[in-house]
Motif scaffolding. Structure first.
Motif, PDB file in Angstrom:
ATOM      1  N   ILE A 150       0.852  -1.189   0.000  1.00 35.73           N
ATOM      2  CA  ILE A 150       0.000   0.000   0.000  1.00 35.73           C
ATOM      3  C   ILE A 150       0.890   1.242   0.000  1.00 35.73           C
ATOM      4  O   ILE A 150       1.905   1.297   0.706  1.00 35.73           O
ATOM      5  N   ASP A 151       0.498   2.228  -0.750  1.00 32.66           N
ATOM      6  CA  ASP A 151       1.283   3.462  -0.850  1.00 32.66           C
ATOM      7  C   ASP A 151       1.421   4.138   0.516  1.00 32.66           C
ATOM      8  O   ASP A 151       2.517   4.457   0.964  1.00 32.66           O
ATOM      9  N   GLU A 152       0.296   4.368   1.184  1.00 29.92           N
ATOM     10  CA  GLU A 152       0.305   5.089   2.444  1.00 29.92           C
ATOM     11  C   GLU A 152      -0.833   4.594   3.323  1.00 29.92           C
ATOM     12  O   GLU A 152      -1.972   4.482   2.865  1.00 29.92           O
ATOM     13  N   LEU A 153      -0.534   4.301   4.584  1.00 32.52           N
ATOM     14  CA  LEU A 153      -1.566   3.852   5.518  1.00 32.52           C
ATOM     15  C   LEU A 153      -2.030   5.049   6.343  1.00 32.52           C
ATOM     16  O   LEU A 153      -1.634   5.227   7.497  1.00 32.52           O
ATOM     17  N   LYS A 154      -2.876   5.872   5.730  1.00 31.42           N
ATOM     18  CA  LYS A 154      -3.390   7.059   6.395  1.00 31.42           C
ATOM     19  C   LYS A 154      -4.889   7.155   6.158  1.00 31.42           C
ATOM     20  O   LYS A 154      -5.391   6.776   5.100  1.00 31.42           O
ATOM     21  N   ALA A 155      -5.592   7.654   7.174  1.00 31.30           N
ATOM     22  CA  ALA A 155      -7.036   7.841   7.067  1.00 31.30           C
ATOM     23  C   ALA A 155      -7.383   9.259   7.493  1.00 31.30           C
ATOM     24  O   ALA A 155      -6.768   9.809   8.410  1.00 31.30           O
ATOM     25  N   ASP A 156      -8.385   9.839   6.833  1.00 26.31           N
ATOM     26  CA  ASP A 156      -8.809  11.194   7.172  1.00 26.31           C
ATOM     27  C   ASP A 156      -9.550  11.231   8.500  1.00 26.31           C
ATOM     28  O   ASP A 156      -9.536  12.228   9.214  1.00 26.31           O
ATOM     29  N   GLU A 157     -10.217  10.141   8.818  1.00 25.49           N
ATOM     30  CA  GLU A 157     -10.948  10.056  10.082  1.00 25.49           C
ATOM     31  C   GLU A 157     -10.867   8.635  10.617  1.00 25.49           C
ATOM     32  O   GLU A 157     -10.707   7.682   9.857  1.00 25.49           O
ATOM     33  N   GLY A 158     -11.005   8.496  11.922  1.00 32.94           N
ATOM     34  CA  GLY A 158     -10.880   7.181  12.549  1.00 32.94           C
ATOM     35  C   GLY A 158     -12.180   6.414  12.576  1.00 32.94           C
ATOM     36  O   GLY A 158     -12.632   6.000  13.646  1.00 32.94           O
ATOM     37  N   LYS A 159     -12.803   6.239  11.413  1.00 34.02           N
ATOM     38  CA  LYS A 159     -14.088   5.560  11.322  1.00 34.02           C
ATOM     39  C   LYS A 159     -13.910   4.132  10.803  1.00 34.02           C
ATOM     40  O   LYS A 159     -13.380   3.914   9.711  1.00 34.02           O
ATOM     41  N   THR A 160     -14.380   3.170  11.584  1.00 34.71           N
ATOM     42  CA  THR A 160     -14.236   1.760  11.216  1.00 34.71           C
ATOM     43  C   THR A 160     -15.032   1.433   9.952  1.00 34.71           C
ATOM     44  O   THR A 160     -14.576   0.657   9.109  1.00 34.71           O
TER      45      THR A 160
END
Length: 206
Positions: free
Chosen positions: A125-135
């Motif tokens: 995966i390029d980047e393991l980032k999320a804009d919000e912590g929503k499951t």
């Protein structure tokens, strides 16, 4: 070995060339088995304990006189053959850890990574980032990538939103690259590496 880099939304983000010395080995089951045994033995607490005859709370007085009764001679009721007495040769607190050379442990990790690459269970995966912590949104992203049962390895520091969104999903484990280990790689169907994790692993084994 060239692998396509994916984004969390499922789009392609180029390719990365994986080192053959790390991801291209022919996996050896004997090495992997020894490493799994090493890890599982080391994680055992070893706090099991029983009360011996010197530990039980009973009187230390002689049960009855030595001679003249026609019965076997006994000293105290703390002896193991009596109900409520101490346990003979019971378990005591100890370490269950076994020795395994450092070079063999490093080799086992390479074989585990190679096993996933060879079986097609490796995703970068390029980047393991999320804009919000929503499951809910993370479950949707994983479904688009075909991830159901996976170990996800990020960089040296995990994005807090990504970690928070992923930690409540069944059969999904998220670890920083320092925590990568053979047992967790083998117990999950898919291994997901971030681009920074791949770089860290290749730097580690250089």
């Amino acid at each position: 070995m060239d692998v396509t880099i994916k984004k969390l939304d499922g789009a392609d983000a180029g390719t990365v060339t994986l080192s053959e010395a790390i991801f291209g080995l022919d996996p050896r089951q004997d090495i992997l088995h020894r490493m799994v045994r090493y890890q599982l033995a080391k994680r055992q607490q070893g706090t099991h304990s029983t009360l011996g005859r010197s530990d039980v709370a009973r009187t230390g007085a002689k049960m009855y006189r030595q001679k003249g009764t026609g019965r076997a001679r006994h000293s105290t009721a703390k002896a193991p053959q009596f109900r409520g007495g101490g346990i003979a040769h019971g378990p005591t607190p100890r370490s269950h850890a076994i020795d395994l050379p450092k070079k063999l442990r490093a080799l086992a990790l390479k074989h585990a990574l190679s096993a996933k690459a060879k079986s097609g269970g490796l995703i970068v995966i390029d980047e393991l980032k999320a804009d919000e912590g929503k499951t809910k949104s993370m479950v949707k992203s994983f479904a688009g990538l075909g991830i159901e049962n996976a170990l996800i390895i990020g960089g040296s520091e995990l994005d807090q939103n990504f970690a928070r969104a992923s930690r409540n999903i069944a059969k999904i484990d998220v670890l920083p690259v320092q925590g990568i280990n053979v047992y967790d790689i083998l117990r999950r169907q898919t291994l997901v590496l971030s681009k920074s994790a791949v770089e860290a692993l290749e730097e580690r084994f250089k």
